[in-house]
Write a protein that holds these residues in place. Structure first.
Motif, PDB file in Angstrom:
ATOM      1  N   SER A  44      44.891  26.774  -5.011  1.00 33.11           N
ATOM      2  CA  SER A  44      46.257  27.053  -5.465  1.00 33.11           C
ATOM      3  C   SER A  44      47.275  26.007  -5.032  1.00 33.11           C
ATOM      4  O   SER A  44      48.474  26.262  -5.120  1.00 33.11           O
ATOM      5  CB  SER A  44      46.686  28.439  -4.970  1.00 33.11           C
ATOM      6  OG  SER A  44      46.563  28.482  -3.576  1.00 33.11           O
ATOM      7  N   LYS A  55      46.887  29.649 -13.810  1.00 29.26           N
ATOM      8  CA  LYS A  55      46.203  30.537 -14.773  1.00 29.26           C
ATOM      9  C   LYS A  55      44.886  31.052 -14.202  1.00 29.26           C
ATOM     10  O   LYS A  55      44.524  32.213 -14.372  1.00 29.26           O
ATOM     11  CB  LYS A  55      45.939  29.791 -16.088  1.00 29.26           C
ATOM     12  CG  LYS A  55      47.187  29.685 -16.949  1.00 29.26           C
ATOM     13  CD  LYS A  55      46.851  29.113 -18.307  1.00 29.26           C
ATOM     14  CE  LYS A  55      48.086  29.136 -19.192  1.00 29.26           C
ATOM     15  NZ  LYS A  55      47.885  28.413 -20.446  1.00 29.26           N
ATOM     16  N   ASN A  92      44.008  31.236 -10.887  1.00 27.64           N
ATOM     17  CA  ASN A  92      44.086  31.935  -9.596  1.00 27.64           C
ATOM     18  C   ASN A  92      45.247  32.905  -9.465  1.00 27.64           C
ATOM     19  O   ASN A  92      45.378  33.564  -8.443  1.00 27.64           O
ATOM     20  CB  ASN A  92      44.158  30.894  -8.472  1.00 27.64           C
ATOM     21  CG  ASN A  92      42.951  29.967  -8.519  1.00 27.64           C
ATOM     22  OD1 ASN A  92      41.822  30.426  -8.465  1.00 27.64           O
ATOM     23  ND2 ASN A  92      43.196  28.686  -8.675  1.00 27.64           N
ATOM     24  N   GLY A  93      46.103  32.949 -10.455  1.00 32.42           N
ATOM     25  CA  GLY A  93      47.239  33.876 -10.408  1.00 32.42           C
ATOM     26  C   GLY A  93      48.497  33.246  -9.866  1.00 32.42           C
ATOM     27  O   GLY A  93      49.605  33.602 -10.255  1.00 32.42           O
ATOM     28  N   VAL A  94      48.327  32.294  -8.955  1.00 33.84           N
ATOM     29  CA  VAL A  94      49.494  31.637  -8.368  1.00 33.84           C
ATOM     30  C   VAL A  94      49.108  30.219  -7.943  1.00 33.84           C
ATOM     31  O   VAL A  94      47.960  29.987  -7.536  1.00 33.84           O
ATOM     32  CB  VAL A  94      50.043  32.457  -7.163  1.00 33.84           C
ATOM     33  CG1 VAL A  94      49.017  32.606  -6.065  1.00 33.84           C
ATOM     34  CG2 VAL A  94      51.319  31.848  -6.597  1.00 33.84           C
ATOM     35  N   LEU A 101      53.585  31.480 -17.871  1.00 32.64           N
ATOM     36  CA  LEU A 101      53.686  31.631 -16.418  1.00 32.64           C
ATOM     37  C   LEU A 101      55.148  31.725 -15.991  1.00 32.64           C
ATOM     38  O   LEU A 101      56.035  31.152 -16.638  1.00 32.64           O
ATOM     39  CB  LEU A 101      53.058  30.411 -15.723  1.00 32.64           C
ATOM     40  CG  LEU A 101      51.571  30.162 -16.023  1.00 32.64           C
ATOM     41  CD1 LEU A 101      51.167  28.757 -15.587  1.00 32.64           C
ATOM     42  CD2 LEU A 101      50.692  31.213 -15.340  1.00 32.64           C
ATOM     43  N   ILE A 149      53.437  31.370 -11.311  1.00 31.10           N
ATOM     44  CA  ILE A 149      52.781  32.673 -11.119  1.00 31.10           C
ATOM     45  C   ILE A 149      52.356  33.218 -12.481  1.00 31.10           C
ATOM     46  O   ILE A 149      53.132  33.169 -13.444  1.00 31.10           O
ATOM     47  CB  ILE A 149      53.752  33.696 -10.465  1.00 31.10           C
ATOM     48  CG1 ILE A 149      54.354  33.120  -9.177  1.00 31.10           C
ATOM     49  CG2 ILE A 149      53.048  35.017 -10.175  1.00 31.10           C
ATOM     50  CD1 ILE A 149      55.544  33.926  -8.655  1.00 31.10           C
ATOM     51  N   SER A 150      51.155  33.777 -12.530  1.00 32.78           N
ATOM     52  CA  SER A 150      50.660  34.329 -13.789  1.00 32.78           C
ATOM     53  C   SER A 150      50.942  35.831 -13.874  1.00 32.78           C
ATOM     54  O   SER A 150      50.322  36.614 -13.151  1.00 32.78           O
ATOM     55  CB  SER A 150      49.152  34.096 -13.900  1.00 32.78           C
ATOM     56  OG  SER A 150      48.622  34.920 -14.906  1.00 32.78           O
ATOM     57  N   ASP A 182      50.006  37.710 -16.236  1.00 34.19           N
ATOM     58  CA  ASP A 182      48.770  38.321 -16.741  1.00 34.19           C
ATOM     59  C   ASP A 182      47.867  38.741 -15.585  1.00 34.19           C
ATOM     60  O   ASP A 182      47.191  39.768 -15.645  1.00 34.19           O
ATOM     61  CB  ASP A 182      47.991  37.329 -17.631  1.00 34.19           C
ATOM     62  CG  ASP A 182      48.623  37.172 -18.994  1.00 34.19           C
ATOM     63  OD1 ASP A 182      49.403  38.061 -19.395  1.00 34.19           O
ATOM     64  OD2 ASP A 182      48.357  36.149 -19.648  1.00 34.19           O
ATOM     65  N   LYS A 183      47.862  37.943 -14.528  1.00 34.57           N
ATOM     66  CA  LYS A 183      47.008  38.267 -13.372  1.00 34.57           C
ATOM     67  C   LYS A 183      47.666  39.313 -12.470  1.00 34.57           C
ATOM     68  O   LYS A 183      46.974  40.124 -11.856  1.00 34.57           O
ATOM     69  CB  LYS A 183      46.752  37.004 -12.533  1.00 34.57           C
ATOM     70  CG  LYS A 183      45.732  36.049 -13.131  1.00 34.57           C
ATOM     71  CD  LYS A 183      44.320  36.372 -12.639  1.00 34.57           C
ATOM     72  CE  LYS A 183      43.355  35.226 -12.824  1.00 34.57           C
ATOM     73  NZ  LYS A 183      42.899  35.065 -14.207  1.00 34.57           N
ATOM     74  N   LEU A 184      49.012  39.281 -12.376  1.00 36.05           N
ATOM     75  CA  LEU A 184      49.671  40.175 -11.418  1.00 36.05           C
ATOM     76  C   LEU A 184      49.914  41.579 -11.953  1.00 36.05           C
ATOM     77  O   LEU A 184      49.833  42.556 -11.212  1.00 36.05           O
ATOM     78  CB  LEU A 184      51.029  39.579 -10.977  1.00 36.05           C
ATOM     79  CG  LEU A 184      50.963  38.884  -9.621  1.00 36.05           C
ATOM     80  CD1 LEU A 184      50.302  37.523  -9.755  1.00 36.05           C
ATOM     81  CD2 LEU A 184      52.329  38.732  -9.011  1.00 36.05           C
TER      82      LEU A 184
END
Ligand code: NDP
Length: 333
Positions: free
Chosen positions: A79, A106, A108-110, A136, A275-276, A278-280
């Protein structure tokens, strides 16, 4: 009496590209810089378009800025992306490092992009907006040289330290705010000085520490104030820490000690967080936030930050540029 020249967006690009190319930039850097300048004029960000070109040229002429350099981009962990600008202009560093940041965020989420040794004098929405266009959330900040007094002082310590935030929207432009943590960006104070407008009380102090509405008294030896008193002062301090000690570059006052004062952007750091959603988020974040924006806009005379720029962008026609500025830029090529 001030007069203007009508230039198409292509003519603005060519005007800017020539001057960068003739002052030591290679083809790639000239294209990246001209694109940035054209987009600032297109969006109506007059303090960060052609107005900044002479300052970039000063930095190129003194040799402080490397117009032909290449940044080193390293993926440090899942990250963290680190970019050593090697004295390139920040838009060049951003152009090469943001795709890596987007990829990691995308996956790793962040992800964080830590930039050092680059020269930033542009608006910050170009970097946050391009990240948000990839779905993002983005936050970016950078410091500069001291121009803003911490709450309680009449001497500058903070840069005008801009912070930008962008929120992605599906099928719509991102919502983007991009603001100096000074009550007004020094670029805007300089435009007010050039055009003979007063600035609101609270924008800054004279060199004796008195309140003033005269932009010349602030720009020439006076000091800017943070927005919102001690609260803005806290946010300006946060920017110093994120874009300085955290990424491993200078605080504004250290930048000033090292800079050659050629008028061009000094070397410094930048912090960008992506920050994604979609992941959070397990919910439909886009519909959810759209409802929030609709509610905001239904509450009287509210507009979303970024909307002014995005509306200007729809106009593909000519822009009216101060002819003294155009002549000055032509004389530099
Ligand atoms: P402004 O005060 O003009 O605008 C700040 C933000 O508020 C923008 O996102 C703007 O959106 C939004 N906004 C303005 N009016 C409204 C409103 N009525 N309702 C809702 N939103 C609104 O910007 P600043 O003068 O603080 O900064 C100007 C530029 O200077 C920035 O781009 C900044 O990055 C740059 N800068 C760069 C520095 C550097 O070292 N590189 C240093 C300092 C500043 P909109 O754009 O749509 O109007």
């Amino acid at each position: 009496m001030m007069s203007n020249i009508a230039l198409s967006l292509d003519e603005i690009f060519i005007l800017a590209k020539n001057v960068f190319f003739k002052n030591g930039c290679d083809e790639e850097t000239s294209n990246i810089m001209a694109d940035l300048v054209m987009k600032a004029e297109r969006d109506g960000c007059l303090s960060h378009g052609l107005f900044r070109v002479p300052a970039y040229v000063s930095g190129l002429k003194s040799g402080k800025i490397n117009g032909k350099g290449n940044p080193d981009i390293k993926i440090i962990s899942a990250s963290v992306v680190k970019a050593n600008g090697n004295n390139c202009l920040a838009p060049v560093v951003l152009n090469k490092s943001i795709p890596e940041l987007i990829k990691l965020a995308k996956e790793n989420g962040v992800a964080i992009l830590s930039i050092t040794n680059s020269h930033h004098m542009a608006a910050m929405w170009p970097e946050t907006e391009i990240i948000a266009e990839q779905g993002l959330v983005a936050i970016a900040c950078t410091s500069y040289k001291p121009a803003v007094a911490p709450a309680g002082s009449i001497k500058p310590l903070f840069g005008t330290n801009p912070i930008s935030f962008a929120w992605p929207r599906k099928n719509k432009p991102p919502v983007v705010f991009d603001m100096a943590t000074a009550s007004m960006a020094m670029g805007e104070v300089q435009v007010a000085k050039r055009e003979g407008h007063k600035v609101p009380l609270g924008t800054g102090l004279t060199k004796e520490g008195k309140d003033t509405t005269d932009p010349a008294e602030i720009a020439d030896g006076g000091v800017l104030l943070p927005f919102g008193g001690y609260k803005g002062s806290g946010i300006a301090m946060m920017v110093e820490l994120l874009a300085g000690a955290l990424v491993g570059d200078n605080f504004s006052y250290e930048t000033a000690e090292k800079d050659n004062n050629d008028g061009g952007p000094p070397s410094g750091g930048e912090f960008i967080l992506a920050i994604s959603p979609d992941k959070l988020s397990d919910t439909d974040w886009d519909t959810h936030s759209s409802k929030f924006f609709d509610k905001m806009k239904s509450m009287g005379d509210v507009r979303l930050p970024g909307e002014r720029r995005h509306k200007n962008r729809l106009d593909k026609g000519t822009r009216h540029i101060n002819d003294d500025l155009v002549n000055k830029i032509k004389s530099l090529s």
